[in-house]
Scaffold this active site. Sequence first.
Site, PDB file in Angstrom:
ATOM      1  N   HIS A  94       0.851  -1.200   0.000  1.00 26.54           N
ATOM      2  CA  HIS A  94       0.000   0.000   0.000  1.00 26.54           C
ATOM      3  C   HIS A  94       0.884   1.247   0.000  1.00 26.54           C
ATOM      4  O   HIS A  94       1.950   1.260   0.639  1.00 26.54           O
ATOM      5  CB  HIS A  94      -0.922  -0.005   1.227  1.00 26.54           C
ATOM      6  CG  HIS A  94      -1.978   1.052   1.135  1.00 26.54           C
ATOM      7  ND1 HIS A  94      -1.718   2.361   1.445  1.00 26.54           N
ATOM      8  CD2 HIS A  94      -3.259   1.005   0.721  1.00 26.54           C
ATOM      9  CE1 HIS A  94      -2.818   3.074   1.231  1.00 26.54           C
ATOM     10  NE2 HIS A  94      -3.768   2.270   0.788  1.00 26.54           N
ATOM     11  N   GLU A 164      -3.982   2.215  -7.441  1.00 17.18           N
ATOM     12  CA  GLU A 164      -4.351   3.295  -6.518  1.00 17.18           C
ATOM     13  C   GLU A 164      -3.457   4.506  -6.772  1.00 17.18           C
ATOM     14  O   GLU A 164      -2.374   4.623  -6.171  1.00 17.18           O
ATOM     15  CB  GLU A 164      -4.178   2.823  -5.075  1.00 17.18           C
ATOM     16  CG  GLU A 164      -5.118   1.710  -4.686  1.00 17.18           C
ATOM     17  CD  GLU A 164      -5.473   1.787  -3.207  1.00 17.18           C
ATOM     18  OE1 GLU A 164      -6.662   1.934  -2.912  1.00 17.18           O
ATOM     19  OE2 GLU A 164      -4.580   1.736  -2.370  1.00 17.18           O
TER      20      GLU A 164
HETATM   21  P1  PGA Z   1      -9.408   6.135   0.178  1.00 10.17           P
HETATM   22  O1  PGA Z   1      -8.295   5.040   0.451  1.00 10.17           O
HETATM   23  O2  PGA Z   1     -10.605   5.408  -0.424  1.00 10.17           O
HETATM   24  O3  PGA Z   1      -9.707   6.719   1.507  1.00 10.17           O
HETATM   25  O4  PGA Z   1      -8.826   7.105  -0.809  1.00 10.17           O
HETATM   26  C1  PGA Z   1      -8.008   4.044  -0.474  1.00 10.17           C
HETATM   27  C2  PGA Z   1      -6.736   3.369  -0.054  1.00 10.17           C
HETATM   28  O5  PGA Z   1      -5.770   4.081   0.314  1.00 10.17           O
HETATM   29  O6  PGA Z   1      -6.650   2.128  -0.064  1.00 10.17           O
END
Ligand code: PGA
Length: 254
Positions: A94, A164
Amino acid sequence: MSKKIIIGNWKMNPLTLKEAEKLFNNVAKNVSGIKKTEIVICPPFLYLERLKKISKKINLGAQDAFWGDAGAYTGEISAEMLYNIGARYVISGHSERRALGESNTDVNKKVRASLSVGLRPVLCVGESARDENHGYFNFIKTQLEECLAGISKNSISKITIAYEPIWAISSTPNRQDATSDDSREMAIFIRKILSDKFGPEASQMRIIYGGSVNEKDAEEFLKNGGVDGLLAGRASLDAKKFVEIVKTCEILSK
Ligand code: PGA
């Protein structure tokens, strides 16, 4: 292809087990009719064991797993310990962990250790910003190649790739909205990298989108974002919003 998947990443929330149980229960009691969507919640480690007892419908995931099997690694938690306690998924790489110093090599070791005990990695990739020269494509390519190095074709169907973009994550200062076009373009690119690397077996891997996903834009990302599911952070801390995202996915899967 497996079912579509909605993953909630609670990050370092909530502060008490009682609140965690309440949030989890509020999701669990509203998803009993869900059949075509896989649901995963990734709470902080220390709530996993208790939450496991609440629902069979919701899979549990950890937010990280260390690469060592057991031994002198103060403060770490191994993939096998997580599997033994009931986790079936694990978020790997992540961006918030990468920001604390985790490298692609570390992530690769974690993905491999997780696969070896039967945990399904959700490998996160994403660029911090978009440049005019499209250098971010190469950045994602390198992340994928380094994080997936040495992994056999036999196990890749167990891996989900979460795109992401850091610039769209809710906690990023001055964040911007990503669009379903941004997601689709990158999903196609990721799919191509995976099939170049692994061949036809790569079509078994799910690619999902994450970055401020909410109950309002989930439909757009699922319909037009070229993805097999979503990873929600902030929205997963609100049972109603998270359930709405799950239900949106279910309706589109019919
Ligand atoms: P968010 O987080 O939906 O709050 O942007 C997603 C993540 O970081 O996995």
